[in-house]
Design a protein around this motif. Structure first.
Motif, short mmCIF file in Angstrom:
data_model
loop_
_atom_site.label_atom_id
_atom_site.label_comp_id
_atom_site.label_asym_id
_atom_site.label_seq_id
_atom_site.Cartn_x
_atom_site.Cartn_y
_atom_site.Cartn_z
N LEU A 273 81.82 28.86 38.34
CA LEU A 273 80.88 28.29 38.09
C LEU A 273 79.98 28.54 37.03
O LEU A 273 79.92 29.98 36.72
CB LEU A 273 79.69 28.01 39.42
N ARG A 274 79.38 27.84 36.12
CA ARG A 274 78.51 28.42 35.10
C ARG A 274 77.20 28.71 35.52
O ARG A 274 76.77 28.35 36.58
CB ARG A 274 78.17 27.02 33.89
N LEU A 275 76.42 29.56 34.72
CA LEU A 275 74.90 29.94 35.32
C LEU A 275 73.84 28.61 35.43
O LEU A 275 73.26 28.64 36.35
CB LEU A 275 74.38 30.71 34.39
N ASP A 276 74.25 27.81 34.77
CA ASP A 276 73.44 26.71 35.02
C ASP A 276 73.87 25.43 35.99
O ASP A 276 73.29 24.41 36.15
CB ASP A 276 73.09 25.65 33.67
N ALA A 277 74.93 25.89 36.60
CA ALA A 277 75.43 24.99 37.59
C ALA A 277 74.34 24.73 38.65
O ALA A 277 73.54 25.76 39.27
CB ALA A 277 76.82 25.81 38.42
N ILE B 39 70.41 38.99 44.56
CA ILE B 39 70.25 40.33 44.15
C ILE B 39 69.02 41.30 44.53
O ILE B 39 68.95 42.17 45.18
CB ILE B 39 70.38 40.65 42.64
N VAL B 40 67.84 40.12 44.67
CA VAL B 40 66.74 40.90 44.99
C VAL B 40 66.63 41.00 46.34
O VAL B 40 66.35 41.86 47.27
CB VAL B 40 65.43 40.06 44.68
N LEU C 60 72.66 28.63 39.65
CA LEU C 60 73.63 29.68 40.04
C LEU C 60 72.94 30.89 39.28
O LEU C 60 72.55 32.06 40.23
CB LEU C 60 75.08 29.67 39.34
N ARG C 61 72.11 30.94 38.41
CA ARG C 61 71.38 31.95 37.72
C ARG C 61 70.25 32.19 38.63
O ARG C 61 70.07 33.55 39.08
CB ARG C 61 70.82 31.82 36.42
N GLU C 62 69.55 31.23 39.08
CA GLU C 62 68.44 31.77 40.07
C GLU C 62 68.96 32.15 41.32
O GLU C 62 68.27 32.98 42.02
CB GLU C 62 67.59 30.47 40.31
N VAL C 63 70.01 31.44 41.89
CA VAL C 63 70.51 32.09 43.08
C VAL C 63 71.24 33.37 43.27
O VAL C 63 70.88 34.22 43.93
CB VAL C 63 71.60 31.23 43.66
#
Length: 166
Positions: free
Chosen positions: A108-112, A137-138, A129-132
């Protein structure tokens, strides 16, 4: 490799370092302390591992982002580690779910965008995916910190936090 792919790999390495932090702290605790709550809300270190396995890794990566349909916990079930499950089995389930989760988002790409969300729950709170990845991580780091406190309360052990991805 484009910059998005490099960024995704970096984020996954940071997540791996938090995953390792969780496992290190649980393993460092005396076995009996893993099954006992140190806080008024009642969660246990084993329960945190189970929560990260089912409610975090499985839900966010495999179900929400990859659109897989794995078995998901109901309610507080994700915070409850089965008594008959050994600590090593519990940690192996966590490691396996982390492997499956990383594999599920590998292509998946980060913008998926999310492929699935809970029925009758509106839209997902994260749109990519970037936000997920940042959320997971947090959340994993937060629970690693909870385990740091539990460990210190149990046996005085402290972990110097100098996390760096490998």
């Amino acid at each position: 490799m484009d910059t998005d792919e490099i960024t995704k790999r970096e984020l996954l390495k940071w997540l791996d370092s938090q995953r390792a932090h969780v496992v290190e702290q649980v393993r460092a605790m005396p076995a009996e302390a893993r099954r006992r709550s140190q806080v008024p809300s009642g969660w246990t270190p084993r329960g945190v591992v189970r929560h990260l396995t089912l409610d975090v890794e499985r839900v966010w990566f495999r179900a929400v982002m990859a659109g897989e349909r794995p078995d998901l916990p109901n309610g507080y079930e994700g915070w409850t580690a089965p008594e008959l499950l050994s600590d090593e089995e519990l940690l192996e389930q966590y490691a396996e779910e982390c492997r499956l989760a990383s594999a599920a988002v590998d292509d998946l790409r980060l913008d998926a965008e999310p492929r699935w969300w809970f029925e009758d729950s509106g839209v997902p709170p994260y749109s990519s995916l970037r936000e997920v990845l940042l959320h997971v991580i947090v959340e994993t780091a937060t629970h690693a910190g909870h385990l740091d406190v539990c460990r210190e309360l149990v046996d005085g052990g402290q972990r110097l936090v100098l996390d760096e991805p490998d």
